[in-house]
Design an enzyme around this catalytic site. Sequence first.
Site, PDB file in Angstrom:
ATOM      1  N   CYS A 179      -9.925 -10.864  22.074  1.00  0.00           N
ATOM      2  CA  CYS A 179      -9.299  -9.950  21.123  1.00  0.00           C
ATOM      3  C   CYS A 179      -8.126  -9.254  21.801  1.00  0.00           C
ATOM      4  O   CYS A 179      -7.364  -8.541  21.164  1.00  0.00           O
ATOM      5  CB  CYS A 179     -10.307  -8.947  20.584  1.00  0.00           C
ATOM      6  SG  CYS A 179     -11.177  -8.067  21.868  1.00  0.00           S
ATOM      7  N   CYS A 238       0.850  -1.203   0.000  1.00  0.00           N
ATOM      8  CA  CYS A 238       0.000   0.000   0.000  1.00  0.00           C
ATOM      9  C   CYS A 238       0.881   1.246   0.000  1.00  0.00           C
ATOM     10  O   CYS A 238       1.808   1.354   0.801  1.00  0.00           O
ATOM     11  CB  CYS A 238      -0.877  -0.015   1.242  1.00  0.00           C
ATOM     12  SG  CYS A 238      -1.907   1.433   1.410  1.00  0.00           S
TER      13      CYS A 238
END
Length: 450
Positions: free
Chosen positions: A407, A71
């Site tokens: 998480c 990117c």
Amino acid sequence: MKKNDYFIGECVDQSHDGKGIVKYEGFTYFVNGMITGEIGQIKCIKMLKNYGVGRLIELHKESPYRINPRCHIYQGCGGCHLMHMNQEGQQIFKTKRVKDCLERIGHIDVEVQPCFMQNTPWYYRNKVQMPIGYNKDHYLITGFYKQRTNDIIACQECLIQNHESNDIIQRVKELFEIYHVEPYDKVTHQGNIKHILTKKGYHSQEMMLCLITYEKTIHHIEDIVSILKKEFKNLKTIIQNVNHRHDNVILGDEEIVLYGPGYIYDTLLNNRYKISLKSFYQINPIQVEVLYQQAIQLASLNKDSIVLDAYCGIGTIALSLSRYVKKVYGVEVVQEAIEDAKNNAYINHIENVDFVCDDAGTYMMELVKNNVHLDVVFVDPPRKGCSQEFIDYLLQAKPQQVVYIACDVATQARDVKILTENGYQVDHVQPVDMFPQTYHVENIVSLSKK
Ligand code: SAH
């Protein structure tokens, strides 16, 4: 060492957020973009009491895991953190992070299975919200806020965002230019459009678009909606969310449905889910199936099992496993999520699940008081982990198995430590990469009564 001094240092480890850790003359430096094992010339750009911050100037020894980030806005955007590492490097980093947390915080020395990686770790996110604004030349741009600033970095194609969302957002931006729809300015509170948000149902292919605005009126909105409807056949609904707030909270309270029903559907492990603007839904539709399947497989479930899904959200874990067991209880503190969960049970004709809106700790206490027998407890708390009360009553409930999905591995390690000190043993640890290219790690620990 002073600010602006140079030194040659070796990266000995990486911090939880992927930064290189370099030790030099007994002092620790954090160096963005450096990979364990690399040696390079570093410029000291900040000296604090306990650590310094360095910038990598030149690499002298390169890691075999280093690749060119795909990117072009990777450096400035801050949304991804590991794009300079290949898949194998990311897997080693994520697996080690879990191992380190369990050892250092949990004092648990167990084998950690290699993190389950995503085969194609790109274009996976099913939800995105992009701010909109002007660039220096007064052209409209959408993208992401540069870290800790109000400046937007233009992004036309986010590589971890699904293709359709990228396309819709670019088209919306063009239409705003054509129809002179103004973006909102955070500083002057002038203008109107704050964010463009999209959600996609991965299996259903249904798309939702939401325009988050400061004002109630959007100029030429009928024209814009009618063009979008025609051009994007999968766009099932368009919503406006009005947010008068001046802080960083993205969604306001007022919702106006501009087109379609105001929600979309998606399928997850063969159940259908209704997804509204505000309902929580895991953002990686491929890996969430891997995660749930693994968690369910680790539990020894059978037709007589009685199961609790604690911190159940919209009920996805409870409903996914309901067909294998006798009875499931689901508890969740957010009222809207529990309403979604009940509706999801209904549309999937599942009748052996009871969803309750309550604090998980309080509910666990009720179950213990009422002598409700539990065979397996699934736990999937927010980042802060389980409450002490929840753990206390979980220990009193004495389920044969606990499957803990997290998480945040640090708080998970803290909680798992308490369980191992009170009659449970760790049977299996399996990290799952839910967020490729970022430092986030999702982890499953399964435990059983000794
Ligand atoms: N298992 C779900 C949701 C996990 S996210 C899924 O996979 O989609 C964690 C959930 O815990 C959130 O929905 C959050 O609202 C809920 N939660 C946070 N604090 C809670 C508490 N004290 N008691 C019960 N649920 C809580």
